[in-house]
Design an enzyme around this catalytic site. Sequence first.
Site, PDB file in Angstrom:
ATOM      1  N   ASN A 212     -15.374  -2.342   4.061  1.00 59.37           N
ATOM      2  CA  ASN A 212     -14.954  -3.684   4.467  1.00 59.37           C
ATOM      3  C   ASN A 212     -15.968  -4.324   5.408  1.00 59.37           C
ATOM      4  O   ASN A 212     -16.151  -5.540   5.408  1.00 59.37           O
ATOM      5  CB  ASN A 212     -13.576  -3.641   5.132  1.00 59.37           C
TER       6      ASN A 212
ATOM      7  N   GLU B 112     -11.726   6.127   1.789  1.00 57.43           N
ATOM      8  CA  GLU B 112     -12.562   6.426   2.960  1.00 57.43           C
ATOM      9  C   GLU B 112     -11.786   7.416   3.829  1.00 57.43           C
ATOM     10  O   GLU B 112     -10.628   7.149   4.173  1.00 57.43           O
ATOM     11  CB  GLU B 112     -12.838   5.148   3.758  1.00 57.43           C
TER      12      GLU B 112
ATOM     13  N   MET C 108       0.815  -1.211   0.000  1.00 59.79           N
ATOM     14  CA  MET C 108       0.000   0.000   0.000  1.00 59.79           C
ATOM     15  C   MET C 108       0.853   1.267   0.000  1.00 59.79           C
ATOM     16  O   MET C 108       0.595   2.192  -0.756  1.00 59.79           O
ATOM     17  CB  MET C 108      -0.944   0.007   1.223  1.00 59.79           C
TER      18      MET C 108
ATOM     19  N   HIS D 198      -8.131   5.830   4.048  1.00 56.12           N
ATOM     20  CA  HIS D 198      -8.138   4.408   3.701  1.00 56.12           C
ATOM     21  C   HIS D 198      -8.253   4.204   2.195  1.00 56.12           C
ATOM     22  O   HIS D 198      -9.323   4.381   1.603  1.00 56.12           O
ATOM     23  CB  HIS D 198      -9.291   3.706   4.436  1.00 56.12           C
TER      24      HIS D 198
ATOM     25  N   SER E 212      -6.763  -0.641   7.754  1.00 55.31           N
ATOM     26  CA  SER E 212      -8.042  -1.141   7.239  1.00 55.31           C
ATOM     27  C   SER E 212      -9.007  -1.494   8.348  1.00 55.31           C
ATOM     28  O   SER E 212     -10.198  -1.611   8.091  1.00 55.31           O
ATOM     29  CB  SER E 212      -7.861  -2.380   6.358  1.00 55.31           C
TER      30      SER E 212
ATOM     31  N   VAL F 277       2.103   1.169   7.628  1.00 57.10           N
ATOM     32  CA  VAL F 277       2.983   0.130   8.187  1.00 57.10           C
ATOM     33  C   VAL F 277       2.118  -1.063   8.584  1.00 57.10           C
ATOM     34  O   VAL F 277       0.931  -1.119   8.267  1.00 57.10           O
ATOM     35  CB  VAL F 277       3.818   0.664   9.389  1.00 57.10           C
TER      36      VAL F 277
ATOM     37  N   ASN G 204      -6.869  -1.495  -2.541  1.00 58.56           N
ATOM     38  CA  ASN G 204      -5.769  -2.149  -3.243  1.00 58.56           C
ATOM     39  C   ASN G 204      -6.231  -2.665  -4.613  1.00 58.56           C
ATOM     40  O   ASN G 204      -7.271  -3.325  -4.658  1.00 58.56           O
ATOM     41  CB  ASN G 204      -5.318  -3.331  -2.360  1.00 58.56           C
TER      42      ASN G 204
ATOM     43  N   GLU H 118      -0.294  -3.820  10.185  1.00 59.16           N
ATOM     44  CA  GLU H 118      -1.613  -3.621  10.778  1.00 59.16           C
ATOM     45  C   GLU H 118      -1.598  -4.070  12.248  1.00 59.16           C
ATOM     46  O   GLU H 118      -2.253  -5.045  12.616  1.00 59.16           O
ATOM     47  CB  GLU H 118      -2.656  -4.391   9.941  1.00 59.16           C
TER      48      GLU H 118
HETATM   49  N1  LIG Z   1      -3.050  -4.754   1.423  1.00 56.96           N
HETATM   50  C1  LIG Z   1      -4.263  -4.260   1.347  1.00 56.96           C
HETATM   51  O1  LIG Z   1      -5.104  -4.734   0.576  1.00 56.96           O
HETATM   52  C2  LIG Z   1      -4.644  -3.077   2.186  1.00 56.96           C
HETATM   53  C3  LIG Z   1      -5.727  -2.269   1.783  1.00 56.96           C
HETATM   54  C4  LIG Z   1      -6.026  -1.147   2.540  1.00 56.96           C
HETATM   55  C5  LIG Z   1      -5.288  -0.866   3.678  1.00 56.96           C
HETATM   56  N2  LIG Z   1      -4.258  -1.668   4.044  1.00 56.96           N
HETATM   57  C6  LIG Z   1      -3.492  -1.301   5.249  1.00 56.96           C
HETATM   58  O2  LIG Z   1      -2.287  -0.686   4.835  1.00 56.96           O
HETATM   59  C7  LIG Z   1      -1.260  -0.962   5.784  1.00 56.96           C
HETATM   60  C8  LIG Z   1      -0.077  -1.597   5.096  1.00 56.96           C
HETATM   61  O3  LIG Z   1      -0.495  -2.760   4.451  1.00 56.96           O
HETATM   62  P1  LIG Z   1       0.367  -3.456   3.323  1.00 56.96           P
HETATM   63  O4  LIG Z   1      -0.514  -4.445   2.669  1.00 56.96           O
HETATM   64  O5  LIG Z   1       1.018  -2.419   2.503  1.00 56.96           O
HETATM   65  O6  LIG Z   1       1.459  -4.208   4.176  1.00 56.96           O
HETATM   66  P2  LIG Z   1       2.941  -4.642   3.774  1.00 56.96           P
HETATM   67  O7  LIG Z   1       3.301  -5.697   4.701  1.00 56.96           O
HETATM   68  O8  LIG Z   1       3.026  -4.881   2.305  1.00 56.96           O
HETATM   69  O9  LIG Z   1       3.810  -3.339   4.084  1.00 56.96           O
HETATM   70  C9  LIG Z   1       4.061  -2.857   5.361  1.00 56.96           C
HETATM   71  C10 LIG Z   1       5.428  -2.184   5.334  1.00 56.96           C
HETATM   72  O10 LIG Z   1       5.604  -1.481   6.535  1.00 56.96           O
HETATM   73  C11 LIG Z   1       6.964  -1.613   6.905  1.00 56.96           C
HETATM   74  N3  LIG Z   1       7.107  -1.303   8.315  1.00 56.96           N
HETATM   75  C12 LIG Z   1       6.861  -2.081   9.378  1.00 56.96           C
HETATM   76  N4  LIG Z   1       7.118  -1.402  10.521  1.00 56.96           N
HETATM   77  C13 LIG Z   1       7.500  -0.159  10.148  1.00 56.96           C
HETATM   78  C14 LIG Z   1       7.895   0.990  10.841  1.00 56.96           C
HETATM   79  N5  LIG Z   1       7.944   1.007  12.169  1.00 56.96           N
HETATM   80  N6  LIG Z   1       8.223   2.088  10.142  1.00 56.96           N
HETATM   81  C15 LIG Z   1       8.186   2.098   8.805  1.00 56.96           C
HETATM   82  N7  LIG Z   1       7.837   1.017   8.089  1.00 56.96           N
HETATM   83  C16 LIG Z   1       7.496  -0.093   8.742  1.00 56.96           C
HETATM   84  C17 LIG Z   1       7.308  -3.033   6.529  1.00 56.96           C
HETATM   85  O11 LIG Z   1       8.704  -3.201   6.401  1.00 56.96           O
HETATM   86  C18 LIG Z   1       6.579  -3.164   5.198  1.00 56.96           C
HETATM   87  O12 LIG Z   1       7.405  -2.788   4.124  1.00 56.96           O
HETATM   88  C19 LIG Z   1      -1.901  -1.827   6.845  1.00 56.96           C
HETATM   89  O13 LIG Z   1      -2.357  -1.008   7.885  1.00 56.96           O
HETATM   90  C20 LIG Z   1      -3.082  -2.452   6.127  1.00 56.96           C
HETATM   91  O14 LIG Z   1      -4.116  -2.817   6.973  1.00 56.96           O
HETATM   92  C21 LIG Z   1      -3.906  -2.762   3.322  1.00 56.96           C
END
Ligand SMILES: NC(=O)c1ccc[n+]([C@@H]2O[C@H](COP(=O)([O-])OP(=O)(O)OC[C@H]3O[C@@H](n4cnc5c(N)ncnc54)[C@H](O)[C@@H]3O)[C@@H](O)[C@H]2O)c1
Length: 723
Positions: free
Chosen positions: A512, A474, A336, A462, A441, A412, A465, A414
């Site tokens: 969601n 959102e 994301m 929000h 999310s 970062v 993806n 979840e």
């Molecule tokens: N994947 C989806 O479909 C989706 C959709 C909407 C929202 N989200 C939300 O977006 C957020 C990220 O999801 P994602 O799918 O990109 O996850 P992901 O695992 O692909 O990426 C998370 C990243 O955060 C990094 N990270 C962890 N701790 C950190 C810190 N302290 N400082 C900086 N970076 C840090 C990790 O190294 C990783 O690269 C979550 O909150 C998730 O709920 C995800």
Amino acid sequence: MSANAGGAFRLAVEADGLAILTFDCPGEKANKYDTPVMTELEAVLDGLAKRNDVKALLLVSGKPDIFIAGADVNEIAKAAGPEVIANGVRRGQEIFGKLASLPFPTVAAIEGACVGGGCETILAMDWRLASDSKKTQIGLPEIKLGILPAWGGTTRLPRVVGLTAALDVILAGKVIDSKRAQRMGLVDQLVPAPILLDAAKKFARGKFGTKKRSNAAPDGGPLRVAPAKAMDKLLEGVGRSVVFRKARASVMKETHGNYPAPLEALAAVEKGFGRPLAEALNLEVEAISRLVGTPAMKSLVNLFFRMEEVKKETGVSAGVAALPVKRIGVLGAGAMGGGIAQLASDKGWPVRMKDIRHEALAAGYAQAAKIWQEKVKKRRMTRTELAAKMSLLSGGLSWDGFDGCDVTIEAVLEKLAVKQAVLKEWEAVALPGAIFASNTSTLPITEIAKAASRPERVVGMHFFNPVHKMPLVEVIFGEKTAPEVTATIFELAKKMGKTPVVVKDAPGFLVNRILAPYLGEGVRLLLEGVPMERIDQGMRAFGMPVGPIELLDDVGIDVAAKGAETLSAAWPERMPIDPAFGKLVTSGRLGRKTKKGFYRYEGDKRVGPDPQAYADLGVASPGSSSISPEALEARLIYPMINEAAYCLAEGIVAGPDKLDLAMIFGIGFPPFRGGLCAHADARGGAAVADALSRLASEKGPRFKPAPLLAEMAKQGRPFFGKE
Ligand SMILES: NC(=O)c1ccc[n+]([C@@H]2O[C@H](COP(=O)([O-])OP(=O)(O)OC[C@H]3O[C@@H](n4cnc5c(N)ncnc54)[C@H](O)[C@@H]3O)[C@@H](O)[C@H]2O)c1
């Protein structure tokens, strides 16, 4: 010299006989065709036709960003009955016919959006010059309103650019940039924006005394701009039936026959191509008369108006203004974060990314580059533009550069503790007025903000993806979020090209949460023995972009399971977790990303149900059960309606119109159905509530109708009251 004072058109005829007609609707941002404007245009054209001092006509726009935005959608929406529509359309065709028949060459100098009736205007002219600016976008988006281009667009475009290119534009309602329009043969010349007017004047003068092209073909229609290539000749000759057959198959695959407009447009092109112009135009009239007033058209027009409303809204009450955003920070460069960073820099913001791992940062850059490289490959972007956009992206493992970011978007892990820790670190470096927008999310914004010393600067943003494709954002306000913070994120989302919907802080937020029963019931049906492909195909036939089982594979079964846990904790009776999720996750069956989910994958391609998935789930005899389309809808869609009723009763979203907008843009709920609440109204509240009550007695209390829905059913009150 002469002028039409006070109207939408100004005409100036220069001494050498060059007439310059400026379209400039007074007091409006856009030039639009409504009845008075069309009447005025007709008078101007009648006047021009009688003059013998005019040697060429140049059409320009008085608006900086818009050439012609097309017909006034309000008039189309209000038209009462097919007769009124047919008459209005015939009149438009006649007026554009007058433009095409002017006794001297006509030239359009196109700068800004030129769509729908705008594109039909230039198609009725002899020559088309366009600025090379990104603002210049040309096309026929009528299909997206559930109609077809009926002021000659369906007839003239194939004659000007050839059959295959025209079908590509008309059937998808495409709007293309001027470079592509030139490659296609829709535009004769591309001109740098600053010299467009001068170049067009010179060009028009160069055409003094030359032959017309707008009605010079033997059928009375326009001549093709570029000579047909050998392949086109073949496809328009003996191969014509193949072209139409393929186009129809592709429309059916995309729409499952749920949208009548592309099929009508296709038939109009097929029957009209090669026939005399007048006959082809008549086919347009007949087709649009059948389309106006259909439920699909009404839903699509409604959606258009809702999107227009959002453009004018701020997301908060009057008097609160958005703050300027000059630099954006992104925390976490994962799926994301990488997507958000790409989007922000694509729109011109300098972006600073931060992650805790070098590899993640590298992947974030790579993700952004890949999206732009695709555009370069499709010639939607130049290599220089790609380099310029990449240079807006920077990143590191430290907090360097975050002190200058007005908004930092957090993406970062979840996990509440991680997000809160990151928030605290951010506060130590950020400007006092800066905003922390979490892309969580599921985690409540109010909870995350508890770690902040300035909780009023914390808000939810929000994205869905993949970020560059999904149109919804959102905007979630927590208990302490300041209204100007909500307004800033609302505005930012719009500037990023997204449609924002303001949502109250609650588990799962809006989309969601409503989606959860769709996924949960999908899995339960599968466990009951209904084949997964039957469930998914059934929902695609209903109009959903993907079925629930496919969606689970795409989202990631582990991610969905986590979301389900949060929702189940909040509403255990309504959203019980099925142990199936746990079984799949522990067996490493996480969906598409591990190429092992409910389905099997070869590369990126889903190739069919995985029998082992049934075995892992302990489904004794998969495929032993069948379900009718009606029962499938009741089982999967009605619980979503029920959850929508809970959300409205709790004030999670401002009203059913915003809820429907969010469901269409967030999960692709079928636009032709108008949205979830509109669909509930179409089925009837009582029918939905009855079906839910029956399911509650058969399958369990999770289906019990929401108090609001039960009350509406009793009173016969729809979500959208009659005005
Ligand atoms: N994947 C989806 O479909 C989706 C959709 C909407 C929202 N989200 C939300 O977006 C957020 C990220 O999801 P994602 O799918 O990109 O996850 P992901 O695992 O692909 O990426 C998370 C990243 O955060 C990094 N990270 C962890 N701790 C950190 C810190 N302290 N400082 C900086 N970076 C840090 C990790 O190294 C990783 O690269 C979550 O909150 C998730 O709920 C995800």
